[in-house]
Design a protein around this motif. Structure first.
Motif, short mmCIF file in Angstrom:
data_model
loop_
_atom_site.label_atom_id
_atom_site.label_comp_id
_atom_site.label_asym_id
_atom_site.label_seq_id
_atom_site.Cartn_x
_atom_site.Cartn_y
_atom_site.Cartn_z
N SER A 33 9.48 6.32 -37.67
CA SER A 33 9.76 6.88 -38.99
C SER A 33 9.22 5.97 -40.08
N LEU A 34 8.82 6.58 -41.17
CA LEU A 34 8.40 5.81 -42.33
C LEU A 34 9.63 5.38 -43.12
N THR A 35 9.53 4.27 -43.82
CA THR A 35 10.63 3.82 -44.68
C THR A 35 10.49 4.40 -46.08
N GLU A 38 5.85 9.74 -47.65
CA GLU A 38 4.41 9.81 -47.88
C GLU A 38 4.07 10.81 -48.98
N ARG A 49 16.27 8.67 -41.25
CA ARG A 49 15.36 8.14 -40.22
C ARG A 49 16.01 8.17 -38.84
N ARG A 56 8.57 11.59 -41.95
CA ARG A 56 7.52 11.06 -42.81
C ARG A 56 7.75 11.35 -44.29
#
Length: 76
Positions: A33-35, A38, A49, A56
């Motif tokens: 997972s992105l923090t 995007e 997350r 994302r």
């Protein structure tokens, strides 16, 4: 009329659940997972997350994407 609205709401709920299941199924292939989102760059909370591995985008951007998708399907 109320029965038709109830039926439409049930269908909408089912569609939402199917989208959630599909997202979770895809998440196994999505990686980490992105923090940060995007889409907008805002933080993605740890709870999101954990709930959606490989996520994302933040909730707001996800809602926007789903709205756009529905509009496209309706008019496209």
């Amino acid at each position: 009329m109320a029965d038709e609205l109830d039926l439409l709401q049930e269908q909408e709920d089912l569609i939402n659940q199917l989208h959630i299941q599909a997202a979770r199924a895809r998440s196994g292939r999505a990686g980490e997972s992105l923090t940060h989102c995007e889409g907008c760059g805002n933080d993605i909370p740890q709870g999101r997350r954990d709930a959606v591995p490989g996520v994302r985008v933040c909730v707001a951007c996800q809602q926007h994407l789903e709205f756009q998708s529905k509009q496209y399907q309706r008019w496209g």
